[in-house]
Design an enzyme around this catalytic site. Structure first.
Site, PDB file in Angstrom:
ATOM      1  N   TYR A 135      -8.261  17.438 -13.570  1.00 37.41           N
ATOM      2  CA  TYR A 135      -8.305  18.212 -14.822  1.00 37.41           C
ATOM      3  C   TYR A 135      -7.078  19.115 -14.904  1.00 37.41           C
ATOM      4  O   TYR A 135      -6.323  19.087 -15.884  1.00 37.41           O
ATOM      5  CB  TYR A 135      -9.593  19.043 -14.877  1.00 37.41           C
ATOM      6  CG  TYR A 135      -9.584  20.133 -15.922  1.00 37.41           C
ATOM      7  CD1 TYR A 135      -9.325  21.455 -15.574  1.00 37.41           C
ATOM      8  CD2 TYR A 135      -9.829  19.838 -17.259  1.00 37.41           C
ATOM      9  CE1 TYR A 135      -9.306  22.457 -16.531  1.00 37.41           C
ATOM     10  CE2 TYR A 135      -9.814  20.841 -18.217  1.00 37.41           C
ATOM     11  CZ  TYR A 135      -9.548  22.149 -17.839  1.00 37.41           C
ATOM     12  OH  TYR A 135      -9.529  23.157 -18.789  1.00 37.41           O
ATOM     13  N   LYS A 139      -3.884  19.186 -17.464  1.00 35.19           N
ATOM     14  CA  LYS A 139      -3.686  20.358 -18.342  1.00 35.19           C
ATOM     15  C   LYS A 139      -2.235  20.842 -18.210  1.00 35.19           C
ATOM     16  O   LYS A 139      -1.639  21.335 -19.165  1.00 35.19           O
ATOM     17  CB  LYS A 139      -4.659  21.477 -18.000  1.00 35.19           C
ATOM     18  CG  LYS A 139      -6.106  21.209 -18.345  1.00 35.19           C
ATOM     19  CD  LYS A 139      -6.334  20.974 -19.853  1.00 35.19           C
ATOM     20  CE  LYS A 139      -6.329  22.227 -20.650  1.00 35.19           C
ATOM     21  NZ  LYS A 139      -6.692  21.985 -22.090  1.00 35.19           N
TER      22      LYS A 139
HETATM   23  N1  LIG Z   1     -14.648  26.182 -20.574  1.00 34.56           N
HETATM   24  C1  LIG Z   1     -13.751  26.946 -19.956  1.00 34.56           C
HETATM   25  O1  LIG Z   1     -14.076  27.817 -19.135  1.00 34.56           O
HETATM   26  C2  LIG Z   1     -12.298  26.747 -20.246  1.00 34.56           C
HETATM   27  C3  LIG Z   1     -11.871  25.746 -21.125  1.00 34.56           C
HETATM   28  N2  LIG Z   1     -10.525  25.629 -21.387  1.00 34.56           N
HETATM   29  C4  LIG Z   1     -10.069  24.639 -22.381  1.00 34.56           C
HETATM   30  O2  LIG Z   1     -10.752  24.923 -23.605  1.00 34.56           O
HETATM   31  C5  LIG Z   1     -10.885  23.737 -24.377  1.00 34.56           C
HETATM   32  C6  LIG Z   1     -12.330  23.601 -24.835  1.00 34.56           C
HETATM   33  O3  LIG Z   1     -13.121  23.548 -23.698  1.00 34.56           O
HETATM   34  P1  LIG Z   1     -14.718  23.462 -23.870  1.00 34.56           P
HETATM   35  O4  LIG Z   1     -15.086  23.937 -25.224  1.00 34.56           O
HETATM   36  O5  LIG Z   1     -15.308  24.122 -22.676  1.00 34.56           O
HETATM   37  O6  LIG Z   1     -14.954  21.863 -23.777  1.00 34.56           O
HETATM   38  P2  LIG Z   1     -16.105  20.973 -24.436  1.00 34.56           P
HETATM   39  O7  LIG Z   1     -16.286  19.803 -23.524  1.00 34.56           O
HETATM   40  O8  LIG Z   1     -17.276  21.805 -24.761  1.00 34.56           O
HETATM   41  O9  LIG Z   1     -15.438  20.484 -25.819  1.00 34.56           O
HETATM   42  C7  LIG Z   1     -14.439  19.495 -25.833  1.00 34.56           C
HETATM   43  C8  LIG Z   1     -14.696  18.620 -27.039  1.00 34.56           C
HETATM   44  O10 LIG Z   1     -13.667  17.620 -27.110  1.00 34.56           O
HETATM   45  C9  LIG Z   1     -14.313  16.355 -27.306  1.00 34.56           C
HETATM   46  N3  LIG Z   1     -13.492  15.222 -26.855  1.00 34.56           N
HETATM   47  C10 LIG Z   1     -13.332  14.767 -25.598  1.00 34.56           C
HETATM   48  N4  LIG Z   1     -12.555  13.653 -25.599  1.00 34.56           N
HETATM   49  C11 LIG Z   1     -12.218  13.406 -26.896  1.00 34.56           C
HETATM   50  C12 LIG Z   1     -11.451  12.393 -27.548  1.00 34.56           C
HETATM   51  N5  LIG Z   1     -10.863  11.397 -26.869  1.00 34.56           N
HETATM   52  N6  LIG Z   1     -11.307  12.446 -28.892  1.00 34.56           N
HETATM   53  C13 LIG Z   1     -11.899  13.433 -29.598  1.00 34.56           C
HETATM   54  N7  LIG Z   1     -12.648  14.430 -29.044  1.00 34.56           N
HETATM   55  C14 LIG Z   1     -12.800  14.405 -27.707  1.00 34.56           C
HETATM   56  C15 LIG Z   1     -15.579  16.496 -26.480  1.00 34.56           C
HETATM   57  O11 LIG Z   1     -16.507  15.467 -26.749  1.00 34.56           O
HETATM   58  P3  LIG Z   1     -17.455  15.012 -25.514  1.00 34.56           P
HETATM   59  O12 LIG Z   1     -18.259  16.216 -25.138  1.00 34.56           O
HETATM   60  O13 LIG Z   1     -18.284  13.896 -26.083  1.00 34.56           O
HETATM   61  O14 LIG Z   1     -16.549  14.571 -24.406  1.00 34.56           O
HETATM   62  C16 LIG Z   1     -16.040  17.878 -26.922  1.00 34.56           C
HETATM   63  O15 LIG Z   1     -16.718  17.840 -28.134  1.00 34.56           O
HETATM   64  C17 LIG Z   1     -10.410  22.594 -23.471  1.00 34.56           C
HETATM   65  O16 LIG Z   1      -9.085  22.240 -23.839  1.00 34.56           O
HETATM   66  C18 LIG Z   1     -10.414  23.202 -22.063  1.00 34.56           C
HETATM   67  O17 LIG Z   1      -9.424  22.601 -21.251  1.00 34.56           O
HETATM   68  C19 LIG Z   1      -9.596  26.458 -20.833  1.00 34.56           C
HETATM   69  C20 LIG Z   1      -9.980  27.429 -19.955  1.00 34.56           C
HETATM   70  C21 LIG Z   1     -11.350  27.637 -19.584  1.00 34.56           C
HETATM   71  C1  LIG Z   2     -19.764  28.094  -7.163  1.00 39.73           C
HETATM   72  C2  LIG Z   2     -20.587  27.728  -8.351  1.00 39.73           C
HETATM   73  C3  LIG Z   2     -21.420  26.501  -8.267  1.00 39.73           C
HETATM   74  C4  LIG Z   2     -20.597  28.502  -9.436  1.00 39.73           C
HETATM   75  C5  LIG Z   2     -21.308  28.124 -10.720  1.00 39.73           C
HETATM   76  C6  LIG Z   2     -20.391  28.497 -11.869  1.00 39.73           C
HETATM   77  C7  LIG Z   2     -19.239  27.461 -12.051  1.00 39.73           C
HETATM   78  C8  LIG Z   2     -19.814  26.176 -12.619  1.00 39.73           C
HETATM   79  C9  LIG Z   2     -18.182  28.098 -12.984  1.00 39.73           C
HETATM   80  C10 LIG Z   2     -17.576  29.366 -12.340  1.00 39.73           C
HETATM   81  C11 LIG Z   2     -16.106  29.418 -12.752  1.00 39.73           C
HETATM   82  C12 LIG Z   2     -16.035  28.381 -13.877  1.00 39.73           C
HETATM   83  C13 LIG Z   2     -14.703  27.863 -14.302  1.00 39.73           C
HETATM   84  C14 LIG Z   2     -14.623  26.622 -14.920  1.00 39.73           C
HETATM   85  C15 LIG Z   2     -15.803  25.695 -15.011  1.00 39.73           C
HETATM   86  C16 LIG Z   2     -17.144  26.322 -14.555  1.00 39.73           C
HETATM   87  C17 LIG Z   2     -16.954  27.257 -13.377  1.00 39.73           C
HETATM   88  C18 LIG Z   2     -16.386  26.502 -12.170  1.00 39.73           C
HETATM   89  C19 LIG Z   2     -13.303  26.048 -15.357  1.00 39.73           C
HETATM   90  C20 LIG Z   2     -12.852  25.093 -14.263  1.00 39.73           C
HETATM   91  C21 LIG Z   2     -13.427  25.292 -16.708  1.00 39.73           C
HETATM   92  C22 LIG Z   2     -12.108  24.732 -17.192  1.00 39.73           C
HETATM   93  C23 LIG Z   2     -10.927  25.605 -16.984  1.00 39.73           C
HETATM   94  O1  LIG Z   2      -9.918  25.429 -17.664  1.00 39.73           O
HETATM   95  C24 LIG Z   2     -10.889  26.607 -15.897  1.00 39.73           C
HETATM   96  C25 LIG Z   2     -12.267  27.192 -15.591  1.00 39.73           C
HETATM   97  C26 LIG Z   2     -12.185  28.121 -14.386  1.00 39.73           C
HETATM   98  C27 LIG Z   2     -13.546  28.803 -14.173  1.00 39.73           C
END
Ligand SMILES: NC(=O)C1=CN([C@@H]2O[C@H](COP(=O)(O)OP(=O)(O)OC[C@H]3O[C@@H](n4cnc5c(N)ncnc54)[C@H](OP(=O)(O)O)[C@@H]3O)[C@@H](O)[C@H]2O)C=CC1
Ligand SMILES: CC(C)=CCC[C@@H](C)[C@H]1CC[C@H]2C3=C(CC[C@]12C)[C@@]1(C)CCC(=O)C[C@@H]1CC3
Length: 333
Positions: A135, A139
């Protein structure tokens, strides 16, 4: 200014759509699946890797927010490369052909993280030379191609959130609860004093919209990356404990040595790799999640404050309270 939110049916994307609508912007959504219905939004379903799927969604659009990704914890290398790298190149090409002027990429603060402590990290830190998972690897590639695409007639910017949490989060809270329900949350990894950024989703949304509004001829944000955080780093295990206790689960009280758990995660990772042809196992405790749980990783958002006037609009405590209320269905029975 009409927006297209690519990934707009996901966790962050849906919050971005809601806020854009509340601020009166016209919004299109593009996603591979539909998760909501709103008469004010035109939802285009398709694969962002396919030009024929994407082009219709770009008609009349001035700004694209690209926040789509395969699930960050899915560990599917081919899919991450296809969507996050190849797919993003397709988005850039389609935007240029459609005459879109602005693109905001949702990147990640993890692009500079390779398992060691990061304290108040700044955007000029180098990309991780050895990304800890596929991942993160993709990114980094994604952010590079978006920022390199910045030009005098196509302005791009990358927003780097970290540890997004909030209502409808499908990763952090549900995984934490599942881990607790499996009895694997009795111990903290490490001494429990590692500071981490967790960012409430509406602050991340605010940062995205500010970034989109700041792009333009001669803007200082063009072609740059910005951390967007809550500006309140918190002990990782204190944050998780607040969530767990709020949902009526016990908070971890005892400690396991970080190095020991990391070594176990490495061995488990090897087994997962060897067994992959037979069975696709997705462990919760990977080398990446163990490092995230046991090291400092918080970032400075001073550049976003200075260049786009960013300030968190929801405090960490208020965000945690709202998140717990929204996940009451996951409370311990
Ligand atoms: N969550 C976090 O803590 C963090 C997230 N990010 C970034 O934030 C952004 C959003 O993350 P988050 O909201 O958690 O992710 P989600 O998985 O909730 O949302 C991503 C969306 O993109 C869709 N998607 C995946 N593949 C495709 C494709 N080929 N064409 C069209 N749509 C697609 C997914 O569909 P489906 O679910 O069916 O795959 C989903 O609806 C991402 O870019 C992630 O890298 C950055 C830092 C932290
Ligand atoms: C150790 C453990 C099982 C903790 C439970 C919580 C974790 C699932 C989250 C704690 C920090 C989170 C995190 C992300 C996903 C969910 C956690 C690991 C990301 C990897 C999501 C995508 C990103 O871009 C970075 C995030 C860093 C923190």
């Amino acid at each position: 200014m009409r927006f297209l939110v690519i990934g707009g049916c996901g966790f962050l994307g849906r919050h971005i759509v809601d806020e854009l609508l509340s601020r009166g912007f016209p919004v299109n959504v593009f996603d591979i699946r539909s998760t909501f219905d709103d008469g004010r939004v035109k939802i285009f379903l398709g694969d962002l890797c396919k030009k024929e799927d994407l082009m219709p969604a770009l008609e009349g659009v001035s700004a694209v927010i690209h926040c789509a990704t395969p699930p960050p914890l899915s560990n599917n290398r081919a899919l991450f490369h296809k969507v996050n790298h190849d797919g993003t190149l397709n988005i850039i090409a389609c935007c240029k052909e459609a005459g879109v002027k602005r693109m905001v990429l949702t990147s990640s603060a993890s692009v500079v993280y390779e398992g060691s402590d990061i304290k108040n990290g700044v955007e000029t830190m180098p990309y991780a030379s050895k990304p800890m998972d596929y991942y993160t690897e993709t990114k980094i590639l994604q952010e590079k191609v978006v920022l390199q695409a910045n030009s005098d007639d196509f302005y791009t910017v990358a927003v780097r959130p970290h540890g997004i949490f909030g209502p409808r989060d499908p990763h952090l809270v549900p995984t934490t609860v599942r881990t607790a329900q499996a009895g694997k949350m009795k111990f903290m990894i490490g001494n429990g004093e590692n500071l981490v950024d967790f960012t409430f989703v509406r602050n991340v949304v605010h940062g995205h919209i500010l970034a989109a509004e700041s792009l333009g001829p001669g803007s200082k944000v063009n072609g740059k990356a910005y951390h967007i955080t809550n500006d309140e780093p918190i002990y990782f295990w204190t944050f998780l404990s607040k969530i767990l206790v709020g949902l009526k689960y016990d908070a971890p009280k005892r400690h396991l040595p970080f190095t020991f758990i990391y070594f176990l995660a490495l061995i488990l990772n090897l087994f997962v790799f060897l067994l992959k042809p037979i069975k696709d196992i997705k462990p919760t405790f990977t080398p990446m999640t163990v490092c995230l749980a046991g090291t400092h990783h918080y970032y400075s958002s001073e550049a976003a404050k200075k260049d786009m006037g960013y300030r968190p609009i929801v405090s960490l405590d208020d965000g945690i309270e709202e998140t717990i209320r929204s996940f009451s269905h996951l409370s311990k029975k």
